[in-house]
Design an enzyme around this catalytic site. Structure first.
Site, short mmCIF file in Angstrom:
data_model
loop_
_atom_site.label_atom_id
_atom_site.label_comp_id
_atom_site.label_asym_id
_atom_site.label_seq_id
_atom_site.Cartn_x
_atom_site.Cartn_y
_atom_site.Cartn_z
N GLY A 91 6.32 11.07 3.54
CA GLY A 91 6.55 11.49 4.92
C GLY A 91 6.38 10.32 5.87
N GLY A 99 1.88 7.36 -0.69
CA GLY A 99 2.04 7.39 0.78
C GLY A 99 0.81 6.96 1.54
CB ILE A 147 -3.68 8.20 -0.90
CG1 ILE A 147 -3.44 9.70 -0.65
CG2 ILE A 147 -4.99 7.97 -1.64
CD1 ILE A 147 -3.30 10.51 -1.94
CD GLU A 195 -2.85 1.14 0.13
OE1 GLU A 195 -3.72 0.28 0.08
OE2 GLU A 195 -2.74 2.03 -0.75
N GLY A 236 13.96 20.29 2.92
CA GLY A 236 13.83 18.84 3.02
C GLY A 236 12.71 18.26 2.18
CE LYS A 286 5.31 7.68 -5.43
NZ LYS A 286 5.44 9.10 -5.07
CB VAL A 346 1.03 3.86 -5.20
CG1 VAL A 346 0.44 4.92 -6.14
CG2 VAL A 346 1.75 2.79 -6.01
N1 LIG Z 1 10.33 8.67 2.80
C1 LIG Z 1 9.09 8.66 2.34
O1 LIG Z 1 8.31 9.61 2.54
C2 LIG Z 1 8.59 7.47 1.57
C3 LIG Z 1 7.26 7.47 1.08
C4 LIG Z 1 6.78 6.35 0.39
C5 LIG Z 1 7.62 5.27 0.19
N2 LIG Z 1 8.92 5.31 0.63
C6 LIG Z 1 9.77 4.14 0.40
O2 LIG Z 1 10.07 3.57 1.68
C7 LIG Z 1 11.37 2.96 1.62
C8 LIG Z 1 12.23 3.53 2.77
O3 LIG Z 1 12.35 4.93 2.56
P1 LIG Z 1 12.95 5.87 3.72
O4 LIG Z 1 12.71 7.25 3.26
O5 LIG Z 1 12.47 5.44 5.04
O6 LIG Z 1 14.51 5.54 3.57
P2 LIG Z 1 15.68 5.85 4.61
O7 LIG Z 1 15.28 6.95 5.53
O8 LIG Z 1 16.95 5.96 3.83
O9 LIG Z 1 15.74 4.51 5.49
C9 LIG Z 1 16.29 3.30 5.04
C10 LIG Z 1 17.06 2.70 6.19
O10 LIG Z 1 17.45 1.37 5.83
C11 LIG Z 1 18.79 1.18 6.24
N3 LIG Z 1 19.43 0.09 5.52
C12 LIG Z 1 19.98 0.13 4.28
N4 LIG Z 1 20.47 -1.10 3.97
C13 LIG Z 1 20.23 -1.89 5.04
C14 LIG Z 1 20.53 -3.25 5.33
N5 LIG Z 1 21.19 -4.03 4.47
N6 LIG Z 1 20.14 -3.76 6.51
C15 LIG Z 1 19.49 -2.97 7.42
N7 LIG Z 1 19.20 -1.68 7.21
C16 LIG Z 1 19.56 -1.14 6.02
C17 LIG Z 1 19.42 2.52 5.94
O11 LIG Z 1 20.66 2.67 6.58
P3 LIG Z 1 21.77 3.64 5.88
O12 LIG Z 1 21.19 5.02 5.92
O13 LIG Z 1 22.97 3.45 6.71
O14 LIG Z 1 21.92 3.14 4.47
C18 LIG Z 1 18.37 3.47 6.49
O15 LIG Z 1 18.49 3.67 7.87
C19 LIG Z 1 11.90 3.25 0.22
O16 LIG Z 1 11.65 2.15 -0.59
C20 LIG Z 1 11.10 4.45 -0.24
O17 LIG Z 1 10.96 4.53 -1.65
C21 LIG Z 1 9.41 6.38 1.32
#
Ligand SMILES: NC(=O)c1ccc[n+]([C@@H]2O[C@H](COP(=O)([O-])OP(=O)(O)OC[C@H]3O[C@@H](n4cnc5c(N)ncnc54)[C@H](OP(=O)(O)O)[C@@H]3O)[C@@H](O)[C@H]2O)c1
Length: 446
Positions: free
Chosen positions: A309, A137, A139, A132, A190, A208, A135
């Site tokens: 977010g 966030g 919604i 979910e 940010g 998406k 795509v």
């Molecule tokens: N941020 C958003 O608003 C958002 C919205 C929708 C979807 N998403 C999706 O959600 C996912 C996560 O996004 P995020 O923004 O939360 O990313 P993020 O803040 O970079 O968090 C990812 C975390 O995973 C850790 N990590 C990387 N490789 C790892 C491993 N082998 N074992 C354990 N931990 C590991 C990273 O550590 P390091 O920093 O040390 O690499 C980091 O702490 C992505 O697929 C993104 O596309 C994000």
């Protein structure tokens, strides 16, 4: 509450989204358990950057830097992949399937590029993957398409699915600023990454769109078949002209089906689009997302909310955990299938064959006969013009426009993309045309 069952969850990746999931699962644990009749137990939280784990409100014995610990624990029912990327995340998910675990992910890039293989692996292992959060966030668009609208075919789905681009275009429109200035400010606040290309070049929206199109149309459309254009070339000048003409510029994902037959081609495209001011999506501003789903049974429906977010995305991840918890409660691992491929003859229509209306902004010599020359090229290509706008002394000019050159705007009626592209190439070779013509699609959604 009588606690019959408990869903044990191993979360890998405690970054922005992972941190949000831990926070809200802890905060609303009782409420969620009461609603589901199942407790969601965060058994492991893993991050290779262990400093991220320190402040999380769970016992130290449940924190680890080693994802293998999560995978190898036979009591873990669900692995939540929030690492991102298409390398380790893919290995983690396939490994979890092999061990019969359910997976929850927010990873749109991974699904867009490897979705077919991942869904097949889940089915082969008689398990499930929920996505979910991949795509828009917070919604609940995946659940809506898959369950709420199960009675529908989807002739048209369109919307704003990237908050960063929408934030930039909103500020350019409201404040008259240029793309680069707003991007720099978005990065400071940010709202945009240090490397903004995945957002501003349209890749994130295309991820998406690929997922939505595949789910809605029952065949894997494939990322490489999604047409993508970003917003770098959208200028302040074009935004102002669009406004004069009654339009707002938005980066849209458009998924359109030619008809309701099983072999009907489907368009999957992402590009800047002029939409009428009065259209509801024109008021979706800032980092918000908005998606219109047209079902052949339900008609038009609209979804609006935060597309990214920590909090909004955590809400979607936890909704997937709730589905997994209910499956566990009722012993029905695949009650909700991840993805069903049922249209074996369907295909994606190439951009060449897509039909749309167009906005063309030419930079031409300020002399007579120019409109006639350009109109002839369009007429020879069977493209009809709906209006022409020429201004002798525009208030705002495209940057560095020499004084003897003027902008000339053509609004076109519906035409095939290939025909418009070829005509524009010919127009750009005319001696009176001084710069590359700007082409933006126009949609009225009638
Ligand atoms: N941020 C958003 O608003 C958002 C919205 C929708 C979807 N998403 C999706 O959600 C996912 C996560 O996004 P995020 O923004 O939360 O990313 P993020 O803040 O970079 O968090 C990812 C975390 O995973 C850790 N990590 C990387 N490789 C790892 C491993 N082998 N074992 C354990 N931990 C590991 C990273 O550590 P390091 O920093 O040390 O690499 C980091 O702490 C992505 O697929 C993104 O596309 C994000």
């Amino acid at each position: 509450m009588s606690e019959a069952k408990q869903l044990n969850v191993g979360l890998v990746g405690a970054g922005v989204v992972g941190g949000g999931v831990v926070k809200h699962l802890s905060r609303n644990a009782e409420l969620i358990a009461e609603r589901l009749g199942v407790r969601i137990n965060l058994k492991w939280v893993c991050d290779k950057d262990e400093s991220r784990l320190k402040s999380l409100p769970i016992p130290a014995s449940q924190k680890t830097g080693d994802a293998q610990k999560v995978l190898q624990d036979p009591d873990t029912h669900v692995v939540v992949e929030l690492v991102g990327g298409t390398g380790f995340a893919k290995t983690l998910i396939l490994d979890a399937f092999n061990r019969g675990k359910v997976v929850v992910t927010a990873n749109k890039a991974l699904l867009a590029h490897h979705g077919e293989e991942i869904f097949e692996a889940a089915a082969k292992n008689s398990t499930n993957i929920f996505y979910e959060a991949s795509v828009c966030g917070g919604i609940p668009i995946i659940k809506a398409l898959r369950e709420g609208f199960v009675a529908n075919r989807f002739p048209l789905i369109y919307g704003i699915v990237n908050g960063t681009c929408n934030y930039i275009l909103t500020r350019m429109t409201a404040e008259g600023k240029d793309f680069n200035d707003v991007l720099a400010e978005a990065q400071k606040l940010g709202y945009a990454e240090a490397d903004p290309s995945l957002d501003v070049d349209g890749g994130d929206s295309a991820h998406k769109a690929t997922i939505l199109a595949s789910l809605a149309h029952g065949f894997w459309t494939g990322f490489d078949n999604t047409y993508v254009e970003g917003i770098r070339h959208v200028s302040q000048f074009d935004i102002q002209i669009a406004r004069e003409l009654g339009y707002t510029v938005k980066l849209l994902a458009v998924i359109k089906s030619a008809d309701d037959s099983d072999s009907a081609p489907v368009e999957v495209r992402v590009h800047p689009t002029l939409i009428p001011h009065k259209h509801v999506l024109a008021s979706v501003n800032g980092v918000f997302n908005g998606v219109v789903v047209r079902g052949d049974v339900v008609g038009d429906t609209m979804f609006y909310g935060r597309g990214a977010g920590a909090d909004a995305t955590a809400s979607a991840v936890i909704s997937d955990l709730a589905d997994a918890a209910l499956n566990l409660k009722f012993g029905s691992k695949q009650r909700v299938p991840s993805f069903v491929s049922h249209r074996l003859n369907a295909r994606v229509r190439t951009i060449d064959d897509v039909e749309s209306r167009y906005y063309l902004r030419l930079t031409v010599a300020d002399r007579s006969g120019v409109i006639a020359k350009v109109s002839k090229v369009l007429a020879d290509s069977d493209i009809s013009i709906s209006s022409v706008l020429q201004r002798e002394a525009p208030e705002t000019k495209p940057s560095q426009l020499p004084t003897d050159h003027v902008p000339l705007i053509f609004m076109l009626h519906t035409a095939k993309d290939r025909a418009v592209r070829n005509a524009v190439a010919e127009i750009d070779r005319l001696d009176v045309v001084k710069d590359k013509t700007v082409v933006i699609r126009v949609e009225n959604f009638e």
